[in-house]
Design a protein around this motif. Structure first.
Motif, PDB file in Angstrom:
ATOM      1  N   LEU A  21       0.833  -1.206   0.000  1.00  0.00           N
ATOM      2  CA  LEU A  21       0.000   0.000   0.000  1.00  0.00           C
ATOM      3  C   LEU A  21       0.866   1.254   0.000  1.00  0.00           C
ATOM      4  CD1 LEU A  21      -2.695  -1.080   2.620  1.00  0.00           C
ATOM      5  CD2 LEU A  21      -2.907  -1.100   0.130  1.00  0.00           C
ATOM      6  N   GLY A  22       1.963   1.222   0.770  1.00  0.00           N
ATOM      7  CA  GLY A  22       2.876   2.359   0.783  1.00  0.00           C
ATOM      8  C   GLY A  22       3.500   2.604  -0.574  1.00  0.00           C
ATOM      9  N   ARG A  23       3.883   1.540  -1.267  1.00  0.00           N
ATOM     10  CA  ARG A  23       4.450   1.677  -2.613  1.00  0.00           C
ATOM     11  C   ARG A  23       3.430   2.293  -3.572  1.00  0.00           C
ATOM     12  NH1 ARG A  23       8.840  -2.171  -4.076  1.00  0.00           N
ATOM     13  NH2 ARG A  23       9.681  -3.073  -2.151  1.00  0.00           N
ATOM     14  N   TYR A  24       2.175   1.855  -3.440  1.00  0.00           N
ATOM     15  CA  TYR A  24       1.119   2.373  -4.316  1.00  0.00           C
ATOM     16  C   TYR A  24       0.959   3.882  -4.125  1.00  0.00           C
ATOM     17  CZ  TYR A  24      -3.471   2.868  -6.504  1.00  0.00           C
ATOM     18  OH  TYR A  24      -4.522   3.270  -7.302  1.00  0.00           O
ATOM     19  N   LEU A  25       0.936   4.312  -2.861  1.00  0.00           N
ATOM     20  CA  LEU A  25       0.776   5.740  -2.593  1.00  0.00           C
ATOM     21  C   LEU A  25       2.015   6.535  -2.987  1.00  0.00           C
ATOM     22  CD1 LEU A  25      -1.069   5.737   0.859  1.00  0.00           C
ATOM     23  CD2 LEU A  25      -2.030   6.157  -1.409  1.00  0.00           C
ATOM     24  N   GLU A  26       3.183   5.954  -2.760  1.00  0.00           N
ATOM     25  CA  GLU A  26       4.424   6.656  -3.108  1.00  0.00           C
ATOM     26  C   GLU A  26       4.495   6.922  -4.614  1.00  0.00           C
ATOM     27  OE1 GLU A  26       9.138   6.332  -1.918  1.00  0.00           O
ATOM     28  OE2 GLU A  26       8.024   4.480  -2.293  1.00  0.00           O
ATOM     29  N   ALA A  27       4.012   5.985  -5.414  1.00  0.00           N
ATOM     30  CA  ALA A  27       4.031   6.169  -6.862  1.00  0.00           C
ATOM     31  C   ALA A  27       3.110   7.300  -7.299  1.00  0.00           C
ATOM     32  CB  ALA A  27       3.628   4.870  -7.557  1.00  0.00           C
ATOM     33  N   ARG A  28       2.211   7.718  -6.421  1.00  0.00           N
ATOM     34  CA  ARG A  28       1.275   8.793  -6.742  1.00  0.00           C
ATOM     35  C   ARG A  28       1.517  10.039  -5.918  1.00  0.00           C
ATOM     36  NH1 ARG A  28      -0.173   4.101  -7.842  1.00  0.00           N
ATOM     37  NH2 ARG A  28      -1.616   3.606  -9.552  1.00  0.00           N
ATOM     38  N   GLY A  29       2.659  10.075  -5.238  1.00  0.00           N
ATOM     39  CA  GLY A  29       2.996  11.245  -4.443  1.00  0.00           C
ATOM     40  C   GLY A  29       2.153  11.394  -3.198  1.00  0.00           C
ATOM     41  N   GLY A  30       1.528  10.300  -2.728  1.00  0.00           N
ATOM     42  CA  GLY A  30       0.633  10.397  -1.584  1.00  0.00           C
ATOM     43  C   GLY A  30       1.185   9.822  -0.304  1.00  0.00           C
ATOM     44  N   LEU A  31       2.461   9.426  -0.301  1.00  0.00           N
ATOM     45  CA  LEU A  31       3.061   8.877   0.914  1.00  0.00           C
ATOM     46  C   LEU A  31       3.730   9.985   1.700  1.00  0.00           C
ATOM     47  CD1 LEU A  31       3.547   6.198   2.420  1.00  0.00           C
ATOM     48  CD2 LEU A  31       5.737   6.017   1.209  1.00  0.00           C
ATOM     49  N   ARG A  32       3.403  10.090   2.962  1.00  0.00           N
ATOM     50  CA  ARG A  32       3.955  11.143   3.803  1.00  0.00           C
ATOM     51  C   ARG A  32       4.341  10.562   5.167  1.00  0.00           C
ATOM     52  NH1 ARG A  32      -1.497  11.976   2.976  1.00  0.00           N
ATOM     53  NH2 ARG A  32      -2.844  11.992   4.833  1.00  0.00           N
ATOM     54  N   PRO A  33       5.162  11.278   5.935  1.00  0.00           N
ATOM     55  CA  PRO A  33       5.610  10.751   7.232  1.00  0.00           C
ATOM     56  C   PRO A  33       4.437  10.453   8.165  1.00  0.00           C
ATOM     57  CG  PRO A  33       6.954  12.623   6.571  1.00  0.00           C
ATOM     58  CD  PRO A  33       5.825  12.558   5.593  1.00  0.00           C
ATOM     59  N   LYS A  34       4.577   9.394   8.922  1.00  0.00           N
ATOM     60  CA  LYS A  34       3.610   8.952   9.930  1.00  0.00           C
ATOM     61  C   LYS A  34       2.250   8.596   9.350  1.00  0.00           C
ATOM     62  CE  LYS A  34       5.791  11.522  13.708  1.00  0.00           C
ATOM     63  NZ  LYS A  34       5.594  12.468  14.839  1.00  0.00           N
ATOM     64  N   LEU A  35       2.200   8.302   8.052  1.00  0.00           N
ATOM     65  CA  LEU A  35       0.932   7.921   7.443  1.00  0.00           C
ATOM     66  C   LEU A  35       0.586   6.482   7.824  1.00  0.00           C
ATOM     67  CD1 LEU A  35      -1.412   8.588   5.522  1.00  0.00           C
ATOM     68  CD2 LEU A  35      -0.026   7.649   3.666  1.00  0.00           C
ATOM     69  N   ALA A  36      -0.629   6.272   8.238  1.00  0.00           N
ATOM     70  CA  ALA A  36      -1.110   4.945   8.606  1.00  0.00           C
ATOM     71  C   ALA A  36      -2.579   4.841   8.232  1.00  0.00           C
ATOM     72  CB  ALA A  36      -0.918   4.685  10.099  1.00  0.00           C
ATOM     73  N   VAL A  37      -3.010   3.647   7.885  1.00  0.00           N
ATOM     74  CA  VAL A  37      -4.417   3.403   7.577  1.00  0.00           C
ATOM     75  C   VAL A  37      -4.891   2.203   8.378  1.00  0.00           C
ATOM     76  CG1 VAL A  37      -4.234   4.354   5.243  1.00  0.00           C
ATOM     77  CG2 VAL A  37      -3.914   1.888   5.608  1.00  0.00           C
TER      78      VAL A  37
END
Length: 453
Positions: free
Chosen positions: A272-288
């Motif tokens: 999930l982190g890789r998916y968001l990182e590819a779209r510029g949506g990964l940020r520090p302390k992000l959790a779902v």
């Protein structure tokens, strides 16, 4: 939304007076259907030899239909839901044979299974359907769809095992009984103890923890908004990963710690982190939050249908690139949840929701679905290869429905010494689940590398 007919509209003959009231817990799942989210469990068997139509039909008739739920319809009697025998039941109406368009490869089969996952079942009939795909691989595939209100994943897997044999010839009654006991023991290993402790002081502490957990669950706010959430359109997409030998998972667990479920959650979080990182949506302390099913069934020698599971909400860290650190954090959080009465509290809430008016249940479930980003279940399967109607079963795959508003589902299922992860998404949220599968496999490879260092 698909709903049962009322008793008066069902036009049942007088001989169909035998009825069984549906439990409130199962009624929650029966009323959870929406046009975008059918509450249907999908199981796929990949075969290495073609199925014989006559033998498969006989297997379903002799081994599946003795479970009365697969011959019964669901109807409304006033405000209550009732199981009744379907006077017009016809096995051939539930068994379909089809062919894929060429090249009939895995992607084409995935597209077909995704289409089936988006189709609701017909409430005017017993709530299951079996589709045989004749031209996939060496032997084809069987797609088995069952409404969640009939049973949970653990019970449905045990039902499937009654259809299968350990060899190409039908098993003896003694072998069948032993197989049932073995699967019952395996399922019971994953069960969380739901009974309250004995002794007044431990019970007082448990009751206080239960009340606090119930309050926190009732007041839980929505999950954080990311690209992993969105408006559902009802078009489902499925994919599955390459089987992972359980021996490899054992090495990871031995060197890095944790249980199989912890390792799977860690890899899913990384994907999930890789998916968001590819779209510029990964940020520090992000959790779902992941909504994970928890088995509450004790040891049951005989197969008992219905839903005997609850859910827990686990926060997955997506910002940790180091899989070892991520695994350690997942282990800690999972241990905290397991030590709490959260699963039992959520089971009480599910039972309560089933007692509410239908309109109020829809409101509650819509709010409930906002609390998580994905649904995950982990089901232990048979440890040895099986045959269905004489055809060898190479792989067993499964996908579970998602709670209203959630567009990602993950099912971890073990079979014959390997684990397969199946992912289903609503295309309004994630158009191609293969991106998550690729990320998951990369995360497992990283964990494997760290374990061997």
């Amino acid at each position: 939304m698909a709903v049962p007919l009322s008793v008066s509209d069902a036009a049942l003959p007088d001989s169909s007076t035998a009825r069984e009231w549906m439990s409130y817990r199962d009624r929650t799942w029966a009323r959870m259907d929406t046009p975008e989210q059918p509450m249907v469990v999908t199981i796929v068997l990949l075969l290495t030899a073609p199925l014989d139509q006559t033998r498969l039909r006989a297997t379903l008739r002799d081994r599946l239909l003795p479970f009365t739920r697969f011959r019964q319809r669901l109807v409304l009697d006033g405000a209550r839901y009732v199981w009744i025998d379907d006077p017009a039941f016809n096995l051939d109406a539930h068994l379909h044979w089809s062919r894929l368009p060429e090249p009939a490869d895995q992607r084409v089969l995935e597209e077909r299974v995704g289409e089936l996952c988006g189709e609701p079942l017909d409430f005017s009939r017993p709530l299951w359907r079996c589709v045989v795909v004749e031209n996939y691989g060496a032997g084809g595939a069987l797609v088995f769809r069952i409404h969640h209100c009939i049973a949970d994943g653990v019970a449905l897997l045990r039902v499937f095992l009654t259809l299968a044999d350990r060899g190409p010839e039908p098993s003896s009654p003694i072998a069948i009984r032993e197989e049932r006991r073995e699967q019952a023991r395996l399922a019971a290993k994953t069960a969380k103890r739901s009974a309250r402790p004995s002794g007044w002081l431990p019970r007082l502490r448990w009751n206080m923890a239960f009340a606090g957990t119930l309050l926190r669950q009732s007041l839980m706010g929505p999950d954080i908004h990311t690209a992993l959430r969105g408006r559902l359109n009802g078009r489902k997409r499925v994919a599955w990963a390459t089987p992972i030998p359980l021996a490899e998972i054992a090495v990871i667990r031995e060197r890095l710690g944790g249980r199989v479920n912890d390792v799977m959650l860690t890899a899913i979080a990384g994907a999930l982190g890789r998916y968001l990182e590819a779209r510029g949506g990964l940020r520090p302390k992000l959790a779902v939050r992941v909504v994970e099913a928890v088995n509450l069934r004790p040891y049951q020698d005989e197969i008992r249908l219905g839903n005997e599971f609850a859910v827990i909400f686990l926060t997955l860290p997506l910002d940790l690139a180091d899989p070892v650190a991520r695994l350690a954090l997942v282990r800690t959080r999972m241990a905290q949840v397991k030590a709490s009465p959260e699963a039992v509290a959520n089971l009480a809430l599910i039972d309560l929701v089933g007692r509410l008016p239908a309109w109020l249940e829809r409101v509650v479930l819509r709010l409930y679905g906002m609390r998580g980003t994905l649904v995950m279940t982990n089901v232990p399967g048979p440890e040895h290869p099986l045959y269905l109607a004489g055809a060898p079963v190479a792989r067993v795959l499964a996908w579970v429905p998602q709670i209203t508003g959630i567009g990602i589902g993950v099912c971890v299922l073990s079979y014959a010494g390997a684990i397969t992860v199946g992912i289903v998404t609503d295309s309004g949220v994630i158009a191609d689940p293969w991106e998550l599968v690729t990320g998951f496999e990369a995360e497992i490879a990283q964990l494997r590398t760290h374990a061997l260092e």
